[in-house]
Design an enzyme around this catalytic site. Structure first.
Site, short mmCIF file in Angstrom:
data_model
loop_
_atom_site.label_atom_id
_atom_site.label_comp_id
_atom_site.label_asym_id
_atom_site.label_seq_id
_atom_site.Cartn_x
_atom_site.Cartn_y
_atom_site.Cartn_z
N ARG A 220 9.12 6.03 11.22
CA ARG A 220 9.94 5.59 10.09
C ARG A 220 9.35 4.26 9.64
NH1 ARG A 220 13.31 0.84 8.72
NH2 ARG A 220 14.76 1.53 7.12
N ASP A 222 9.49 0.80 7.63
CA ASP A 222 10.44 -0.19 7.12
C ASP A 222 9.87 -0.87 5.87
OD1 ASP A 222 12.91 -1.78 7.71
OD2 ASP A 222 11.50 -3.45 7.83
N LYS A 225 8.72 -1.01 -0.08
CA LYS A 225 8.40 -1.59 -1.39
C LYS A 225 7.86 -3.02 -1.31
CE LYS A 225 12.94 -3.20 -2.86
NZ LYS A 225 14.15 -2.88 -3.64
N HIS A 226 7.86 -3.58 -0.11
CA HIS A 226 7.39 -4.96 0.08
C HIS A 226 5.92 -5.04 0.47
CE1 HIS A 226 11.49 -6.30 -0.43
NE2 HIS A 226 11.84 -5.29 0.34
N GLU A 246 11.26 3.76 3.94
CA GLU A 246 12.41 3.17 3.26
C GLU A 246 11.97 2.43 1.99
OE1 GLU A 246 15.53 -0.52 3.73
OE2 GLU A 246 13.43 -0.62 4.32
N ASP A 314 21.96 0.20 7.24
CA ASP A 314 21.94 -0.86 6.22
C ASP A 314 23.09 -0.79 5.24
OD1 ASP A 314 19.65 -2.12 7.14
OD2 ASP A 314 18.30 -0.89 5.93
N ARG A 361 27.32 -0.95 12.87
CA ARG A 361 26.48 -0.76 14.06
C ARG A 361 27.35 -0.79 15.32
NH1 ARG A 361 21.55 -4.59 11.78
NH2 ARG A 361 21.19 -3.34 9.92
#
Ligand code: ABC
Ligand code: CA
Length: 531
Positions: A220, A222, A225-226, A246, A314, A361
């Site tokens: 997965r 993380d 888009k960064h 993500e 999130d 969480r």
């Protein structure tokens, strides 16, 4: 390959890493390693609002695999595994695993290298798979102003490994999103210089080694888009296993650019938003959801590889703003009966209703791992229906669905042989007769059709149409009875801690078990021939 994979539980085959085709047939259970289970079935209090380590480990995940597999999930997504900063900050500790210190080391709070290897082995021994969360956008520091690159960050010890400090403020400015820092004044997420060869080469070698060392089956990603598309392309081409990334944005064209240009398979955040509002109000028609699915089909090169979810770590859980049990079931059904890979966030089966991070969480040990709850059974039934559809039709997973608004409140999801009727009318309402046309289902005339949710059986009419009502707002997930495999088979619920008599499925257990036994033998023989 697909029919073989779906029969894996019947055969002692060696495990292998997941590619696109095999990932489509998976159903993923997402857990927060720290919050899933305590050693020795401990029940020590854990208050999510404290944002501190509560004590879950890789070994305690191993201890509770029956619980996950009993619901029909075959893949487990765990929190990031690498060493994190050890500080206790104003926003707590790194219990979630996203505050990387040195990616060359493991997070000792979760266990040792042997424990992580033991987790992938324990999964593979059950024909299950391990998906690990990885973060390549940043490392963490307690303050942006005192942050110093050093050997504490392993390979990232030089200033040239980082983008100069600035906070991301304008999320619509892509340069800022890629080059500035996430985090806040409590924990700064020092943004790595993803364009640099040193940084890129390190990550490319690191991921290959991580996958090999721990026999990881899927990743997965993380903060997609960064990091620039080109860096993702280089990263994703350095390993063979499936990735799900993500891209936290609601614009399908924006998200799709990562599938097209960076070989990242995004989570379906585009559909997430219309799903959450459509099934949150009896007043919403199905139109916006249908229109978003059309846009997704138009934008993505392959919508059947998107990761579907209702809840995650999130966002506020759906149950935090909707309490009607029927609405909750319809919303949870959507990811499991539509195109893409379903991801179910731990605690959904236990009715958890935590709001925004950190309330979402919760510790799972407060539930005593109850396998008899209505929602535990619901996920078991839906996973069984999806698996039966995949077993009955080997192009099921990669054939795109068709959505139709049947009434103002009812949505038909046609993904033959799985046909679902989802509703947002709520538990206090039932519908008039709804005719599901044969053109959408390919059902034969006068055929028995089972609803995996109620375990009631219906029969198509002489033309092949099915006329049904939505009762008390409950979703219906149909599959032709002859193809049902284990759908509604009492053996599905054998793990139950106690079975409330009223919710026992109808039908003679002995008879169904006997015919499934035969199916299993035939299936095993067929898959041996395919091999
Ligand atoms: C901590 C505290 C929280 C506190 C927060 C500021 O700091 O726990 O209580 O509120 C990890 C931890 C978090 C921690 C953060 C920061 O680190 O899990 O508990 O929060 O220290 C990923 C992970 C996430 C992880 C990180 C960091 C990244 O899934 O668990 O967080 O490694 C952004 C990123 C996204 C990130 C997310 C948390 O933040 O893009 O990758 N998730 C807009 C922006 C998004 C932004 C989002 C955040 O807000 O566009 O980029 O996500 O709220 C739609 C729009 C979207 C919009 C949404 C809200 O609405 O299309 O653009 O998102 O309509
Ligand atoms: Ca960045």
């Amino acid at each position: 390959m697909l029919p073989v994979l779906s029969l894996l539980p019947l055969l002692a085959l060696p495990a292998w890493s997941l590619d696109d085709a095999s990932m489509r047939a998976r159903s993923v259970y997402q857990l927060v390693t720290d919050r899933f289970a305590l050693p020795g079935n401990g029940t020590t209090a854990c208050d999510p609002s404290q944002m501190k380590y509560c004590g879950g480990t890789w070994q305690t995940v191993i201890d509770h695999l029956d619980y996950i597999q009993g619901m029909g999930f075959d893949t487990v997504w765990i929190s990031p595994v690498v060493e994190n900063i050890n500080d206790t900050t104003a926003i707590g500790q790194a219990y979630h695993g996203y505050w990387t210190l040195n990616p060359a080391n493991l997070n000792s709070h979760f266990g040792s290298a042997d424990d992580l290897k033991a987790l992938s082995k324990a999964l593979h021994d059950r024909s299950m798979y391990l998906q690990v969360d990885v973060v390549i956008n940043h490392v963490a520091a307690t303050s942006s102003s005192t942050f110093q690159p050093s050997s504490a960050y392993g390979a990232f010890s030089q200033s040239s490994d980082y983008h100069p400090f600035c906070w991301i403020q304008d999320y619509t400015n892509q340069t800022e999103v890629e080059d500035c820092w996430l985090g806040d004044s409590n924990v700064a997420l020092a943004d790595l210089n993803s364009e640099s060869d040193t940084v890129q080469n390190y990550w490319n070698g690191w991921i290959k080694q991580l996958i090999a060392d721990y026999n990881i089956d899927a990743i997965r990603l993380d903060t997609v888009k960064h990091v620039p598309h080109a860096s993702w392309k280089s990263f994703t081409s350095s390993f063979d296993v499936f990735n799900q990334g993500e891209v936290l944005n609601d614009d399908p064209a924006y998200i799709a650019s990562y599938q097209k240009n960076a070989s990242v398979n995004p989570f379906n955040y585009a559909v997430y938003y219309p799903v959450t509002f459509t099934f949150n109000s009896t007043k919403f028609s199905m139109d916006q959801l249908i229109s978003m699915v059309d846009q997704v089909k138009g934008n993505f090169s392959d919508p059947t590889l998107l990761g579907n979810f209702l809840n995650n770590h999130d966002n506020p859980r759906f149950e935090s703003y909707q309490t009607d049990k029927a609405m909750i079931k319809n919303a949870h059904a959507y990811p499991l009966v539509t195109d893409g890979i379903p991801y179910v966030y731990y605690g959904s089966e236990a009715g958890f209703n935590g709001g925004a991070d950190p309330a979402n969480r919760e510790p799972l040990w407060t539930t005593a791992y109850n396998t008899s709850s209505d929602m535990y059974r619901f996920f078991t039934s839906l996973n069984a229906a999806r698996a039966a559809a995949g077993a009955a039709n080997n192009s099921f997973y990669q054939t795109q669905m068709n959505l139709t608004g049947m009434t103002a409140n009812e949505l038909l999801v046609a993904k033959p042989p799985l046909i679902s009727l989802l509703s947002n009318r709520g538990s206090s309402s039932s519908s008039e007769d709804i005719t599901i046309p044969v053109s959408q289902t390919q059902w034969a005339p006068n055929t028995a059709i089972i609803d995996a949710v109620s375990c009631n059986t219906f029969t198509t009419n002489a033309g092949g149409d099915l006329v049904v009502k939505i009762e008390n707002g409950q979703p219906r997930v149909f599959i032709a009875d002859a193809q049902k495999g284990k759908v509604c088979d009492p053996s599905l619920f054998k793990n139950e801690t106690s079975v409330p008599a009223s919710s026992k499925p109808k039908g003679g257990a002995g008879k169904v078990n006997a015919s499934f036994g035969l199916l299993a033998v035939l299936g095993a023989a067929a898959s041996c021939m395919l091999l």
